[in-house]
Design a protein around this motif. Sequence first.
Motif, PDB file in Angstrom:
ATOM      1  N   VAL A 195       0.862  -1.183   0.000  1.00 18.76           N
ATOM      2  CA  VAL A 195       0.000   0.000   0.000  1.00 18.76           C
ATOM      3  C   VAL A 195       0.897   1.231   0.000  1.00 18.76           C
ATOM      4  CG1 VAL A 195      -1.788   1.303   1.204  1.00 18.76           C
ATOM      5  CG2 VAL A 195      -1.837  -1.199   1.244  1.00 18.76           C
ATOM      6  N   THR A 196       0.772   2.049  -1.028  1.00 20.54           N
ATOM      7  CA  THR A 196       1.534   3.291  -1.121  1.00 20.54           C
ATOM      8  C   THR A 196       0.699   4.388  -0.486  1.00 20.54           C
ATOM      9  OG1 THR A 196       2.646   2.573  -3.138  1.00 20.54           O
ATOM     10  CG2 THR A 196       2.557   4.937  -2.733  1.00 20.54           C
ATOM     11  N   PHE A 197       1.116   4.847   0.700  1.00 16.17           N
ATOM     12  CA  PHE A 197       0.293   5.819   1.415  1.00 16.17           C
ATOM     13  C   PHE A 197       1.033   7.096   1.795  1.00 16.17           C
ATOM     14  CE2 PHE A 197       1.873   2.825   4.623  1.00 16.17           C
ATOM     15  CZ  PHE A 197       2.421   3.667   5.585  1.00 16.17           C
ATOM     16  N   LEU A 198       2.356   7.089   1.814  1.00 14.86           N
ATOM     17  CA  LEU A 198       3.079   8.333   2.047  1.00 14.86           C
ATOM     18  C   LEU A 198       2.944   9.221   0.808  1.00 14.86           C
ATOM     19  CD1 LEU A 198       6.402   7.055   3.692  1.00 14.86           C
ATOM     20  CD2 LEU A 198       4.369   7.974   4.835  1.00 14.86           C
ATOM     21  N   PRO A 199       3.151  10.529   0.947  1.00 19.17           N
ATOM     22  CA  PRO A 199       3.032  11.403  -0.227  1.00 19.17           C
ATOM     23  C   PRO A 199       4.039  11.018  -1.316  1.00 19.17           C
ATOM     24  CG  PRO A 199       3.074  12.700   1.805  1.00 19.17           C
ATOM     25  CD  PRO A 199       3.419  11.297   2.185  1.00 19.17           C
ATOM     26  N   LEU A 200       3.554  10.893  -2.549  1.00 20.38           N
ATOM     27  CA  LEU A 200       4.451  10.596  -3.657  1.00 20.38           C
ATOM     28  C   LEU A 200       5.313  11.795  -4.030  1.00 20.38           C
ATOM     29  CD1 LEU A 200       2.179   8.317  -5.859  1.00 20.38           C
ATOM     30  CD2 LEU A 200       4.419   7.711  -4.917  1.00 20.38           C
ATOM     31  N   ALA A 201       4.994  12.962  -3.470  1.00 23.85           N
ATOM     32  CA  ALA A 201       5.860  14.121  -3.639  1.00 23.85           C
ATOM     33  C   ALA A 201       7.165  13.951  -2.868  1.00 23.85           C
ATOM     34  CB  ALA A 201       5.145  15.390  -3.170  1.00 23.85           C
ATOM     35  N   HIS A 202       7.181  13.006  -1.915  1.00 27.78           N
ATOM     36  CA  HIS A 202       8.372  12.731  -1.109  1.00 27.78           C
ATOM     37  C   HIS A 202       9.240  11.708  -1.833  1.00 27.78           C
ATOM     38  CE1 HIS A 202      10.917  11.392   2.224  1.00 27.78           C
ATOM     39  NE2 HIS A 202      10.584  12.497   2.830  1.00 27.78           N
ATOM     40  N   SER A 257       9.514  -3.817 -10.788  1.00 30.62           N
ATOM     41  CA  SER A 257       9.825  -5.201 -10.404  1.00 30.62           C
ATOM     42  C   SER A 257       8.664  -6.139 -10.733  1.00 30.62           C
ATOM     43  CB  SER A 257      10.143  -5.292  -8.911  1.00 30.62           C
ATOM     44  OG  SER A 257       8.956  -5.181  -8.139  1.00 30.62           O
ATOM     45  N   GLY A 258       7.507  -5.564 -11.068  1.00 34.86           N
ATOM     46  CA  GLY A 258       6.345  -6.376 -11.398  1.00 34.86           C
ATOM     47  C   GLY A 258       5.435  -6.691 -10.235  1.00 34.86           C
ATOM     48  N   ALA A 259       5.721  -6.124  -9.046  1.00 29.89           N
ATOM     49  CA  ALA A 259       4.867  -6.342  -7.877  1.00 29.89           C
ATOM     50  C   ALA A 259       3.631  -5.440  -7.965  1.00 29.89           C
ATOM     51  CB  ALA A 259       5.649  -6.076  -6.597  1.00 29.89           C
ATOM     52  N   THR A 260       2.680  -5.669  -7.050  1.00 33.94           N
ATOM     53  CA  THR A 260       1.386  -4.985  -7.103  1.00 33.94           C
ATOM     54  C   THR A 260       1.277  -3.960  -5.985  1.00 33.94           C
ATOM     55  OG1 THR A 260       0.380  -7.018  -7.945  1.00 33.94           O
ATOM     56  CG2 THR A 260      -1.116  -5.324  -7.134  1.00 33.94           C
ATOM     57  N   GLN A 261       0.721  -2.785  -6.306  1.00 39.28           N
ATOM     58  CA  GLN A 261       0.495  -1.784  -5.271  1.00 39.28           C
ATOM     59  C   GLN A 261      -0.856  -1.123  -5.454  1.00 39.28           C
ATOM     60  OE1 GLN A 261       2.966   1.972  -5.573  1.00 39.28           O
ATOM     61  NE2 GLN A 261       3.854   0.884  -7.326  1.00 39.28           N
ATOM     62  N   SER A 262      -1.367  -0.619  -4.349  1.00 40.09           N
ATOM     63  CA  SER A 262      -2.550   0.237  -4.366  1.00 40.09           C
ATOM     64  C   SER A 262      -2.185   1.517  -3.636  1.00 40.09           C
ATOM     65  CB  SER A 262      -3.742  -0.451  -3.694  1.00 40.09           C
ATOM     66  OG  SER A 262      -3.442  -0.787  -2.351  1.00 40.09           O
ATOM     67  N   HIS A 263      -2.940   2.571  -3.872  1.00 37.24           N
ATOM     68  CA  HIS A 263      -2.655   3.877  -3.283  1.00 37.24           C
ATOM     69  C   HIS A 263      -3.707   4.222  -2.239  1.00 37.24           C
ATOM     70  CE1 HIS A 263      -0.766   3.900  -7.282  1.00 37.24           C
ATOM     71  NE2 HIS A 263       0.104   4.761  -6.796  1.00 37.24           N
ATOM     72  N   TRP A 264      -3.257   4.913  -1.199  1.00 38.09           N
ATOM     73  CA  TRP A 264      -4.171   5.319  -0.130  1.00 38.09           C
ATOM     74  C   TRP A 264      -3.608   6.584   0.516  1.00 38.09           C
ATOM     75  CZ3 TRP A 264      -8.828   3.340   0.455  1.00 38.09           C
ATOM     76  CH2 TRP A 264      -9.566   3.640   1.611  1.00 38.09           C
ATOM     77  N   ILE A 321      -4.627   8.768   6.054  1.00 33.03           N
ATOM     78  CA  ILE A 321      -3.899   8.089   7.123  1.00 33.03           C
ATOM     79  C   ILE A 321      -4.839   7.676   8.256  1.00 33.03           C
ATOM     80  CG2 ILE A 321      -2.049   8.329   8.832  1.00 33.03           C
ATOM     81  CD1 ILE A 321      -1.065   8.146   5.987  1.00 33.03           C
ATOM     82  N   SER A 322      -5.923   8.426   8.476  1.00 36.16           N
ATOM     83  CA  SER A 322      -6.838   8.116   9.586  1.00 36.16           C
ATOM     84  C   SER A 322      -7.526   6.770   9.400  1.00 36.16           C
ATOM     85  CB  SER A 322      -7.890   9.224   9.730  1.00 36.16           C
ATOM     86  OG  SER A 322      -8.738   9.271   8.590  1.00 36.16           O
ATOM     87  N   THR A 323      -7.637   6.296   8.161  1.00 31.99           N
ATOM     88  CA  THR A 323      -8.277   4.993   7.900  1.00 31.99           C
ATOM     89  C   THR A 323      -7.279   3.992   7.322  1.00 31.99           C
ATOM     90  OG1 THR A 323      -8.982   5.763   5.712  1.00 31.99           O
ATOM     91  CG2 THR A 323     -10.531   6.037   7.531  1.00 31.99           C
ATOM     92  N   LEU A 324      -5.994   4.250   7.521  1.00 35.25           N
ATOM     93  CA  LEU A 324      -4.968   3.409   6.923  1.00 35.25           C
ATOM     94  C   LEU A 324      -5.056   1.962   7.390  1.00 35.25           C
ATOM     95  CD1 LEU A 324      -2.396   3.032   5.249  1.00 35.25           C
ATOM     96  CD2 LEU A 324      -1.076   3.807   7.229  1.00 35.25           C
ATOM     97  N   THR A 325      -5.347   1.755   8.665  1.00 34.23           N
ATOM     98  CA  THR A 325      -5.399   0.389   9.194  1.00 34.23           C
ATOM     99  C   THR A 325      -6.409  -0.466   8.442  1.00 34.23           C
ATOM    100  OG1 THR A 325      -4.768   1.189  11.388  1.00 34.23           O
ATOM    101  CG2 THR A 325      -5.731  -1.003  11.264  1.00 34.23           C
ATOM    102  N   VAL A 326      -7.550   0.109   8.117  1.00 40.01           N
ATOM    103  CA  VAL A 326      -8.574  -0.621   7.368  1.00 40.01           C
ATOM    104  C   VAL A 326      -8.035  -1.050   6.006  1.00 40.01           C
ATOM    105  CG1 VAL A 326     -10.860  -0.471   6.307  1.00 40.01           C
ATOM    106  CG2 VAL A 326     -10.441   0.586   8.530  1.00 40.01           C
ATOM    107  N   GLU A 327      -7.319  -0.145   5.339  1.00 38.99           N
ATOM    108  CA  GLU A 327      -6.766  -0.456   4.023  1.00 38.99           C
ATOM    109  C   GLU A 327      -5.657  -1.501   4.121  1.00 38.99           C
ATOM    110  OE1 GLU A 327      -6.148  -0.213  -0.167  1.00 38.99           O
ATOM    111  OE2 GLU A 327      -7.806   0.002   1.237  1.00 38.99           O
TER     112      GLU A 327
END
Length: 606
Positions: free
Chosen positions: A232-239, A252-259, A262-268
Amino acid sequence: MPSKTYATESGFTLKDTDNCLRRLITLCREQPHLVLYYRPRNYEWVSVTAGEFLTEVFEAAKGLIAAGVEPGDRVAIFSSTRYEWSLMDFAIWAAGAASVPIYPTSSTHQIQWILEDSGAKIAFSETRDHTQLLEPFLPDGVYKNSRLERVYEFNASGVETLKFEGRSVEQSLVDARWEAIRQPDLASIIYTSGTTGRPKGVEITHGNWAHQCWALLENKIGEVSYPGQRMVTFLPLAHVLMRAVSISWTISGATQSHWSDISTLTVELQRVRPNLVVGVPRVFEKVREAAYNKAADGSAVGKRVFLEAEKAAIEYSRALDTEAGPTRVQRAKVALYDKLVYSKIKAAVGGSAWYGITGGSAMSQDLGHFFRGMGLPIYEGYGLTETCAACCVNHADAHKVGTVGQPVNGYAVRINDDGEIEFSGPGVISRYWNNPEATEEAFDDGWFNTGDLGEVDEDGFVSITGRKKDLIVTAGGKNISPGPMEEIIRQDPLISNALVVGDGKPFVGVLVTLDEEELKRWKANHNIPANRKLSDLAQDPALRAEVQDAVNMANATVSRTEAIKKFRILDRDLSEQHDEMTPTMKVKRNVVFQRFQEDIDKLYQR
């Protein structure tokens, strides 16, 4: 003379034509059915295969070309972390242009500097609010030094509009653009806080990005990244850190989702069950705090069990660093508490994480030992925008809690005569954008001066011991230059000195001292006895309102994450007699911080 150099072999060789975009294109063409992303669409999550992603990248690149983007042009991305951010990052490269990230919380003052200095021609916004902040920079707007021509808003079908506008552009033109990319070509300008006020534009080339991403994947830290793995990519991509890991994960061919919430990060995290968690120390602090609060709210027994489990994990982890290793009793305790406590914490981050990676600011050693002892190691690393993210990192084969690890593949480290850490290698930039003075100051014969003080042990592990400059890094990993805000606050006649604090802390605070003569006038104007002590006045609502007005003026020049959340009025002004100021009236920050540590601590008390 600088100390002995410690370097790590790269383990790979890059050609002039090698870059992250070319590697992505090769991957997508060879394995088009790999799932690279999960993204929200029509209130559900859908998969995006490598073939589909490449098609979207090329369609968006055609749109950019149709919009007049030429090779070398700059394109801004003003958005929180989401699928379209990653899509446009690769599309901008495919059009031969360079990306310019803008944090979604940036102020108008910051946006103005970034757009005008970079000369960005096109910008992507996320929301209507973001678009409205950018509109004054368009040709008919009030900012005449801007070169911005067009804004595409993600939430208003901006990507779809861009693709539609590029439908008549031939694929051969896109191919000619990306095939012409060479390693010295500009890929990104990332603006980073400086100690003199205006952010510096860090020129990151395609060669810098390629070396960083290849190095992360070649290093032991990258063994988790391969097709079928999830993140899960959740930190700012500007960083730069999150972007480097995200790009590496994709190629590398791995899978990611964006979120981005942060307040609902645990659910994701529980939904995705990621194999890797990349966060700043504050993220892992919150995981620990949430587990503790849940245990403490349950019962006194639950609280006691958690604290005993934490103690057992720390002791077990510390024992791992000894020659004898953990005792049978320590192993038994960890096994017991894994069922009672640790398994629940690991489940809170999805239950499938191999390990975590953290950077941006220092993680406490106890927290590091706690996570390692429970079986979820958090590997601390170090890097700057100028080193294109990670130049040091711990990993499974070389882990010393309390250090930021050894140099990443191809990077070298040394300590100069001032005790300052310096790095070199193909991932290190060579210059700042439009800023030869800063470039000359930052480099010493190809070595980048980090501004951080540190040590390198005999095994090459780097420890950060302090900061040569005053740059603050919060627990959330946000770089903040205190000087400009302090100067604004000091402009209020009532305020004599202001010292912004927050290094390693969850938010920014400020210590304020008052001018003695102005305070006398203030007392008279408010019918307050002249002999009333400042310590008795510090909580007076009227006085605090005056100080808050000055703080608000400073906050108006920065983003929400950089804004001052609390202030504390000290009971006296600073002075040369107390060794708190130099003869030229410069504040000795370290002396003041040590002397008023109790006041700083009170800023962060709950």
